[in-house]
Each structure stands twice: as structure tokens, then as C-alpha cells.
Design an enzyme around this catalytic site. Structure first.
Site, PDB file in Angstrom:
ATOM      1  CB  ALA A 269       2.756  -2.260   7.437  1.00 39.87           C
ATOM      2  CG  MET A 270       1.441   4.351   6.525  1.00 36.20           C
ATOM      3  SD  MET A 270      -0.321   4.262   6.086  1.00 36.20           S
ATOM      4  CE  MET A 270      -0.328   5.294   4.628  1.00 36.20           C
ATOM      5  CG  HIS A 304      -1.599  -4.785   2.085  1.00 34.95           C
ATOM      6  ND1 HIS A 304      -2.883  -5.158   1.786  1.00 34.95           N
ATOM      7  CD2 HIS A 304      -1.679  -3.500   2.515  1.00 34.95           C
ATOM      8  CE1 HIS A 304      -3.704  -4.154   2.014  1.00 34.95           C
ATOM      9  NE2 HIS A 304      -2.997  -3.129   2.473  1.00 34.95           N
ATOM     10  CD  GLU A 305       1.272  -1.868   4.129  1.00 35.53           C
ATOM     11  OE1 GLU A 305       0.940  -0.805   3.581  1.00 35.53           O
ATOM     12  OE2 GLU A 305       0.505  -2.524   4.867  1.00 35.53           O
ATOM     13  CG  HIS A 308      -1.224   0.118  -0.356  1.00 35.67           C
ATOM     14  ND1 HIS A 308      -2.493   0.311  -0.840  1.00 35.67           N
ATOM     15  CD2 HIS A 308      -1.386  -0.313   0.931  1.00 35.67           C
ATOM     16  CE1 HIS A 308      -3.384   0.007   0.106  1.00 35.67           C
ATOM     17  NE2 HIS A 308      -2.737  -0.385   1.186  1.00 35.67           N
TER      18      HIS A 308
HETATM   19  N1  PHE Z   1      -2.997   1.918   4.875  1.00 42.18           N
HETATM   20  C1  PHE Z   1      -2.471   0.925   5.765  1.00 42.18           C
HETATM   21  C2  PHE Z   1      -2.562  -0.382   5.029  1.00 42.18           C
HETATM   22  O1  PHE Z   1      -3.601  -0.870   4.732  1.00 42.18           O
HETATM   23  C3  PHE Z   1      -3.183   0.746   7.035  1.00 42.18           C
HETATM   24  C4  PHE Z   1      -3.113   1.865   8.001  1.00 42.18           C
HETATM   25  C5  PHE Z   1      -4.175   2.694   8.167  1.00 42.18           C
HETATM   26  C6  PHE Z   1      -1.994   2.053   8.751  1.00 42.18           C
HETATM   27  C7  PHE Z   1      -4.142   3.711   9.075  1.00 42.18           C
HETATM   28  C8  PHE Z   1      -1.955   3.040   9.681  1.00 42.18           C
HETATM   29  C9  PHE Z   1      -3.041   3.874   9.841  1.00 42.18           C
HETATM   30  O2  PHE Z   1      -1.640  -0.943   4.637  1.00 42.18           O
HETATM   31 ZN    ZN Z   2      -3.634  -1.251   2.834  1.00 41.08          ZN
END
Ligand code: PHE
Ligand code: ZN
Length: 897
Positions: A269-270, A304-305, A308
Site C-alpha cells: 500500500a502507499m 501503517h499507512e 505515515h
Molecule cells: N511507502 C509504502 C509503505 O511502506 C511502500 C511502497 C513503496 C509502496 C514503494 C509502493 C512503492 O507503506
Molecule cells: Zn511504509
């Protein structure tokens, strides 16, 4: 999309960091979305960075067709150098500069799934780490933070939902059946957090009022048929919001928080600001399609997301070498969240054990191979290759060590100071460490900050050697701790790490002994944290009435290998029976079994039995102990697998390990037969499905028991248990039980396994995530007759298999090569030929997924012959392809070094 057959991509070094020559303050993007030709108008305002010598503006761009560049409304001269758009003659002294760039791109051809791509009739984006440059020319680096306004235009019928970051300013209809939406994100952000979605989706919605009295709208967007699988995700989001406020005082800062699920996604996920984009795997669940593990995965990834938003978005990374600043910290936060939700001490321990198993399986292994790198890497060729277990999971352990050293309250103070100092900035791992130390000036952390920071700079898993000696006359016990760390690529010698060792001493009667360090006057404690920051140190405990059994590294207080010198089996059995620390109790069982598995592998002749009688008695005692819960029992009885055993060996013969692992499983099945029977009967009925730890533990134990009963049946020719398993498979009311029964049939090599697989497919052919399970089960099944590779090859031709879908590839190809060593490492080398073919095929489609698969060969140099030579040949065949992606090139060239 063709890559040029050129020299390998250049290496980027952390020490070369330079601040950008320009800042971008505002970005105004207009998208005319069309699958084959999307038009992107990018209007930005820029400023020179006065701290950096004057230089041309170099914007990153990839796979773009450039149509027009205007500076302050006028045409301008520009150059295209490689992937960069270079503007040399920007007007002097006239900041801000208005720059307008018009480009087009082709989302429907974007199989890499980076930048703007189409999936199931919609448009989605993925910009981390460097995908934004595939959307428009930009300073695509995380320290350039701007505010974005985004206008989306698309056909209304095909793309009824138009989303981007922030708040919706306006929407309406256009001519020709098109419509538009205008979004504005009030927070400055780096380009990697940009997102847009235009797709035929529906949303589960929830309005909440936060503690401060602010209203928020939460939305989970999915395809229309999936709405009945969004309840758990919404629940997890609500829990995440409440938890971050309660534990860290961090509130939701947006009016709207949106989650969108897509089935074509490279990662889990992002965290795009206000518009998280998820792999469907981490959103969709209902009892009939998702297992307990799936439910847990959703909770932790949603957490987690969401977390962030503060650790990653409000405070972001200065450069990509600092990736663990946001990832290690956010994994730590999601792990704490899951533990807090689990509740009881025992359920927390089960969480912790699961995380440590994952860490050791993937990160320890990474740390001992060619891709080993520090938590804060010093160099990379392709940043996508550094979204690793080291940056994520080891990074989380590093953050956990701060908390172990300064305590929960001290950790909170450190977080508060970090936000006070850096909110709105792009910073480094050093900035985080400094905030933690400054907020806790009297701690061991502050005293030894430079030593502690070696966790960021040195790769490799340290070994902690411990030995104890008891002095009966003086009534003292002296514990000596010594550390070493193996060489890793580019780092032949290491300096000592700061290792917090949470520990206790167990008396003969199983009770904890009070701990009083010699010369110390405080009240004795039953547990304490010793800090090793030199190569060696001794700790003497006073008033110890008898020789104790030490319990070290409780809760796995540091990411190290622990070697207990001179410890006998009796001490391990004592810990397994009496340790007050559930983690170390589990660990004692693992060590006992592992030691015996390793000697069976190394013995000149395969022993008749892998485990001795006292170990089996101890395992039986665990199963019969009414004070332990089912989840814990299931974990203790989860035997070391082939990959874990291989990790203990310098020379790896995968077929020999497979034999031992198989013998171990059969022995435990038979030796504990009575217990499997009674446990199955006691736990088989778990009632109405609720995804929570207690009943999940019961399901896990019932499934393990059933698997063992089917293993016994395999040898005895009994048809009753496979029959029962088939019945349970057919009647299951939830996916956990259904999968458990199916796995039991497969492990038991039952003739009912095949009909069950067919039935499973027929039942779930319209459920993509369940089909992924179906492929994975077959890719990872126990390969007693050498047929699995052929079956995997046949499944590549299955109508439901698509090389362009990452989840499918991971379920079949990656799972086979990474997670089924006994089937993959064949004496005839056919597994390696398959691997090379698939890496090459995938590299032309999706380099990130190909590179991940490529890593299945990380440990080829430790293989025994004939595996080693055959593996080397396969890797060289991949490396010989001239137009290999930077991603795969980096992985195979490191492997060959
Ligand atoms: N930043 C995202 C996460 O850790 C991971 C991710 C990295 C998703 C690169 C897509 C591409 O939650
Ligand atoms: Zn992350």
C-alpha cells in the site's frame, strides 16, 4: 517500452547529497485522462535556492512526450539530456519563476505500475520513490515540497470517481460526456506523495468527530462488487485514528481521508497524502474469503499507512538513503498498534513472536547475503531495490531499541520533540536520533549516542556471545557478554554496537531471582535491561543463592543472533518450562528443535529420529499445559522450516535439508499423535467467525492438529482423517478453516487433495485474492515426488494466470522460487532454468517484480554442489542480457560479485 542496451546505471552515493538548486512552491496540474494518451499540463512556481551555487534547472522525466515549455508565459530554449529536461537560461533575479510544461503519456502501456497506469478500467498512480517523473517533468526528490492543486478531467461514465490529494474544491460536468474535479492539498508535500484515481468505484463512508471537535469524512473506495468486504478495513482505520491520538497525541489533520483499493499494485500500500492507495489484499476481507492472517495483515497495513501521515508525510525524508526514517519508525508504530489491539500479555507475545519470525526469516537472511546493506544505505543503483526487510523490519527493531533504552514515556518525549523540531520538514535519521537523545538526556542512549547510531551505518547481524559463571562461595553470578559481527559487502570490519539485553535469572524452582548488580543499591528487580556498548562486558549479580538459568534477550530486545556458550539442553528445557517471558519460552523450544535438526543435516547418515525424547516430552507438556493458550501452543509446535535450517548452515544441501525437515514433521506428528487427536477435538469447533486473537488461536491449533493427523494417516494408510479433512474443507464457514483443511490434505499427500483443489477453484473463480491463495498453495506444496515444478509450469498457462498482475506472479512464481526450496533446488537444475526464464520474461514487463524474483538466488554461493554451479550458470545467463533493467542488473551483479 524498450530500454537501451547501455552500460549499467550509475551508483548513487549518500555522501554526494546536495540541496536542490531550486525550490518548487506551488504546482497546478491539469489532467485530461485518456488510457492511450493522457495530457498533463504542469504549471509550477519555482525559486532559486540561495544556499546553492547558481546552476541550470534539471528536471527529471521518464517515458514522457514533451509538447511545450513556457517560462513566465514565454517560449524558452531547453535541452533534453538523457532523462532530464534542462533549462539553462532562466531569467535572472526574477523569482518566483512561472514554469509551464505540457506533456503526454500512455497509461495503458504502463506495465511497470509506476507513475500513471490503468487497471481494471480505472486510472491509478504510484509515485514512490521515483514515479512522479513518469507523470510530468519535476524535481522528483523528497526534499522538494510544494502545495498542489489538481484538476482532473475524464469521461464521466467510465470514470465516475475522480480523486486526488487533499480537499475537493469543485466538481461538475463538461461537454461530450466528460466531467471534472478540482482538488487542493493544503499541506506541502514531496512529489512521491502525489496521487490521483479516476475509476468506476464505490465507497464505504464514515463520518467522525475527533477529540478536538473537528469533523472528518473517511472513505474506502473499491469496485462495486467488493463493498461487502470493506467493513474490517474501515474498522481498522477507526482504530488507527484513535490509537495515534491516544498513544502519541497525533490527530488526523485532514477533512477527508480516503483509501482506494486496486488489484494491480507493486507493493502492499502507499501513504499518499489523504489518498492512500492499497493493494486489494490489504483492504478486502469477509470471513468466507479471508483468513485470520489476512485480517491481521489488513489491520497492520491500514495502521501503517495511516501512521505515515505523521511519520513520513508531515515529517518526510531528506533523501532516499533516509528511507528507514519513515519506514522503520512506521513499522514500529504499526507493530505497537497491533500489539496494543491484541490486548492480553499472551496475545502481545504471539504478535511479537510473529514479527520476530518474519524478521529472522527475511532480514537476517538478507543481512548475510550479497544484498546486505545498512538500515541507512550508503549507495544504490536502483532505489526500488532498497525497500527491503533491512530498511523496514530491522529499521523497526532499531526504533524499538530506543524505546527499550529510554522507556515508553521517554520514547513519547522523544517523539514530541521530533515533531516540535521538524514538523513540515524533510530530515535525516540523525535528526531523529538527536531528538530521542535530547529528550532523554540522562539515558544510556544519550550517553552513547554515537555508538547507538552504528545501527544505521553498519550492515550485518551481530552475534551476541553470552556465558555465565556461578560462584557458590560468593553467592554471585557473573554474566559475560561479548559481541562480534560478520563482514558484509564493503564493510570488512565492524565497530561494536549498542545492544540492550532485557534479561532475568531463573531459579531451580522456576521462580525469577531478584537481580541486584554488585555495588548497586536500588531495590532488586526481577527483570532488567543490560546495555552492552563495548566488545565485551561482565555483569555480576549479588545474593544469588544457587546456579541460575539465564534468560537473555527477552522479547527479542535487539536484532542479533544469541549464542549461549556452554549451555546444555537442561537449561533450555528449564526455560521452556518456566520462563516468565513468553517470547523466550517459545525461543527455547525453537533452539532445541533447531539444534537437533542441524545435527541431523550434518550427520554422515540420516538419523532415524531427529528429536530426542526429552524434547518431545517438553513439547507434549506445552500442548497439555492448561495455562497456555492455543495461539502460543500453535507457535511452539510450528517446526523450524527448510529456510530457517538453511540459514544456520555454511554449506547448504537443499535436498538433504528437505529430508530432515520432512522427517522432523513426521516424527512430531506420530510422537504426539494422542495430543493431536484430543487438541483437534477440543478446538475444531470455533463457532461463529470473529477475527480476534483468542478464537484465531483456536483455529490455528485445530488446523495444525488436523495437518498432523493427516500426516499420520499418510503413513498408516488410514482414510478416516483425510475424509474428515475433506468434509471440513467442504463445510467450512470461514476461509481460515477451509485453507487449513486443504493444507492438511496436501501435507498428508491425500488422494483427496486434487479434488479439493478443483472444488476450491470452482467455488472462488471470481475472487481474485482467493485465486492467489489457490496458486500459492500449489506453488508451495510439499514436493515429495518432484512434480511441483511441472505443475507450476502448467499453471503458468492457466486461464487465470497473468504475468502482468503482481499478486498473481508473487503467488505462483515468486512463491515457488522463494518459499519452496525443496522443490526449487533440484539436482537437475530445472528450477534454476525456470527462474532465469521467468526473471527475463518479467523484466520486460515489470522490473520491480522481476528484481524481487531475482533475489531468490541471493544465497547461491552457500549451496553445495551440484546446485552451486548450476545456480551460477543461471545467474550469469540473466546477467548476460544486454538491456536488463537497472533493478535486475543490480541484484544479479551483486550476487555474482
Ligand atoms: N511507502 C509504502 C509503505 O511502506 C511502500 C511502497 C513503496 C509502496 C514503494 C509502493 C512503492 O507503506
Ligand atoms: Zn511504509
Amino acid at each position: 517500452m524498450f530500454r537501451e542496451a547501455t552500460t549499467p546505471s550509475p551508483t548513487i552515493y549518500r555522501h554526494d547529497y546536495q540541496a536542490p538548486a531550486f525550490w518548487i512552491d506551488t504546482v497546478d496540474l491539469t489532467f485530461d485522462l485518456d488510457p492511450a494518451k493522457t495530457r498533463v499540463l504542469n504549471k509550477m512556481t519555482l525559486r532559486r535556492n540561495p544556499d546553492v551555487p547558481a546552476q541550470p534547472l534539471r528536471l527529471d522525466g521518464e517515458e514522457l512526450n514533451l509538447a511545450r515549455v513556457l517560462v513566465n508565459g514565454q517560449g524558452t530554449s531547453f535541452k533534453l539530456e538523457g532523462d532530464q529536461l534542462v533549462l539553462e537560461n532562466l531569467p535572472e533575479g526574477a523569482d518566483p519563476i512561472a514554469l509551464e510544461i505540457f506533456t503526454t503519456c500512455n497509461p495503458s502501456k504502463n506495465t511497470e505500475l509506476m507513475g500513471l497506469y490503468t487497471s481494471e478500467g480505472g486510472f491509478f498512480t504510484q509515485c514512490e520513490a521515483q514515479g512522479f517523473r513518469r507523470i510530468t517533468y519535476f524535481l522528483d526528490r523528497p526534499d522538494v515540497m510544494a502545495t498542489y492543486k489538481v484538476t482532473l478531467r475524464a469521461e464521466k461514465k467510465a470514470y465516475p470517481v475522480l480523486l486526488s490529494n487533499g480537499n475537493l474544491l469543485e466538481q461538475g460536468d463538461l461537454e461530450d460526456g466528460r466531467h471534472f474535479a478540482v482538488w487542493h492539498d493544503p499541506f506541502r508535500k514531496p512529489s512521491y506523495l502525489f496521487a490521483l484515481v479516476a475509476a468506476p468505484l464505490v465507497a464505504r463512508e464514515q463520518r467522525i468527530v475527533s477529540r478536538g471537535g473537528k469533523e472528518h469524512l473517511l472513505q474506502v473506495f473499491v469496485r462495486p462488487g467488493d463493498l461487502d468486504k470493506t467493513e474490517h478495513a474501515m474498522q481498522a482505520l477507526l482504530q488507527s485514528i484513535a490509537w495515534d491520538e491516544a498513544r502519541f497525541g497525533l490527530a488526523l489533520d485532514l477533512e477527508r481521508f480516503m483509501i482506494v483499493a486496486t488489484s494491480d499494485f507493486n507493493a502492499g500500500a502507499m501513504e499518499n497524502k489523504g489518498l492512500n492507495i492499497f493493494n486489494t489484499k490489504y483492504v478486502l476481507a469477509k470471513p468466507s474469503t479471508a483468513t485470520d492472517d489476512d485480517y491481521d495483515g489488513i489491520t497492520s497495513v491500514i495502521g501503517h499507512e495511516y501512521f505515515h501521515n505523521w511519520t513520513g508525510n508531515r515529517i518526510t525524508c531528506r533523501d532516499w538513503f533516509q528511507l528507514s526514517l519513515k519506514e522503520g519508525l512506521t513499522v514500529f508504530r504499526d507493530q505497537e498498534f497491533s500489539e496494543d489491539l491484541a490486548g492480553s500479555p499472551s496475545a502481545r507475545a504471539v504478535c511479537r513472536i510473529g514479527n520476530v519470525r518474519g524478521l529472522r526469516a527475511v532480514q537476517f537472511s538478507e543481512d548475510s547475503g550479497p544484498m546486505a546493506h545498512p538500515v541507512r544505505p550508503d549507495q544504490y543503483q536502483e532505489i526500488a531495490n532498497f525497500y527491503t526487510a533491512t530498511v523496514y523490519e530491522k529499521g523497526a527493531e532499531v526504533v524499538r531499541m530506543y524505546q527499550t533504552l529510554v522507556g515508553r514515556d521517554g520514547f513519547r518525549k522523544g517523539m514530541d520533540l521530533y515533531f516540535q523540531r521538524h514538523d513540515g520538514q524533510a530530515v535525516t535519521c540523525d535528526d531523529f536520533a538527536q531528538a530521542m537523545a535530547d529528550a532523554n538526556p540522562d539515558s544510556a542512549l544519550a550517553a552513547q549516542l554515537e555508538v547507538f547510531k552504528r545501527w544505521y551505518s553498519q550492515a550485518g547481524t551481530p552475534v551476541l556471545h553470552a556465558s555465565g559463571s556461578y560462584d557458590a562461595a560468593a553467592q554471585t553470578y557473573t554474566l559475560t557478554l561479548r559481541q562480534s559481527c560478520p563482514a558484509t559487502p564493503g564493510q570488512p570490519a565492524k565497530q561494536p554496537f549498542l545492544i540492550p539485553v532485557r534479561m532475568g535469572l531463573i531459579g531451580r524452582d522456576g521462580q525469577a531471582l531478584p537481580l541486584q548488580l554488585q555495588g548497586d543499591t536500588g531495590t532488586p528487580l526481577l527483570e532488567r535491561v543490560l546495555v552492552l556498548h563495548d566488545t565485551e562486558a561482565s555483569f555480576t549479580f549479588a545474593d544469588i543463592p544457587e546456579a541460575p538459568v539465564p534468560s537473555l534477550l527477552r522479547q527479542f530486545s535487539a536484532p542479533v543472533w544469541l549464542e549461549l556458550q556452554g549451555e546444555d539442553e537442561a537449561a533450555q528445557l528449564h526455560r521452556l518450562a518456566h520462563d516468565s517471558d513468553a517470547f523466550n519460552r517459545w525461543e527455547a523450544a525453537q533452539r532445541l528443535m533447531m539444534a537437533q535438526a542441524v545435527s541431523a543435516v550434518q550427520a554422515s547418515e540420516m538419523p532415524a529420529q531427529v528429536l530426542n525424547a526429552s524434547t518431545l516430552d517438553a513439547l507434549r507438556a506445552v500442548l497439555r499445559n492448561p495455562a497456555l493458550d492455543a495461539a502460543f501452543k500453535q507457535l511452539v509446535l510450528t517446526l523450524p522450516d527448510e529456510l530457517e535450517i538453511a540459514e544456520e548452515l555454511d554449506s547448504v544441501d537443499p535436498q538433504r535439508i528437505k529430508m530432515v525437515s520432512e522427517a522432523l514433521c513426521q516424527q512430531v506428528a506420530h510422537a504426539l499423535a494422542e495430543d493431536w487427536l484430543s487438541l483437534y477435538e477440543a478446538h475444531e469447533n470455533t463457532g461463529a467467525y470473529v477475527p480476534e486473537p483468542v478464537s484465531a488461536g483456536r483455529r490455528a491449533l485445530a488446523n495444525l492438529a488436523l495437518e498432523n493427523l493427516c500426516r499420520i494417516a499418510r503413513d498408516s494408510g488410514d482414510v478416516v482423517w483425510p475424509g474428515k479433512a475433506y468434509q471440513r474443507f467442504k463445510d467450512a464457514s470461514n476461509m481460515t478453516d477451509r485453507m487449513g483443511a486443504l493444507r492438511a490434505l496436501l501435507e498428508g499427500q491425500s488422494v483427496l487433495a486434487q479434488p479439493a483443489l478443483e472444488r476450491f477453484h470452482a467455488l472462488f473463480q471470481d475472487e481474485a485474492l482467493v485465486l492467489d491463495k489457490w496458486f500459492r498453495l500449489q506453488a508451495t506444496r510439499n514436493d515429495l515426488d518432484g512434480k511441483v515444478l511441472g505443475q507450476v509450469r502448467a499453471l503458468l498457462q492457466h486461464k487465470d494466470f497473468h504475468l502482468s498482475n503482481p499478486n498473481r506472479v508473487r503467488s505462483l512464481i515468486t512463491a515457488f522460487c522463494h518459499a519452496n526450496p525443496g522443490a526449487f533446488h533440484r539436482a537437475d537444475a530445472a528450477g534454476y532454468v525456470f527462474w532465469a526464464d521467468q526473471v527475463l520474461a518479467l523484466d520486460g514487463i515489470n522490473a520491480q517484480i522481476a528484481a524481487r524474483l531475482a533475489r531468490a538466488m541471493d544465497h547461491w554461493k552457500r549451496l553445495a554442489e551440484p546446485y552451486r554451479s548450476a545456480a551460477g550458470e543461471a545467474i550469469r545467463r540473466v546477467a548476460a542480457k544486454p538491456d536488463l533493467s537497472a533493478d535486475v542488473r543490480e541484484v544479479v551483479s551483486r550476487a555474482l560479485q
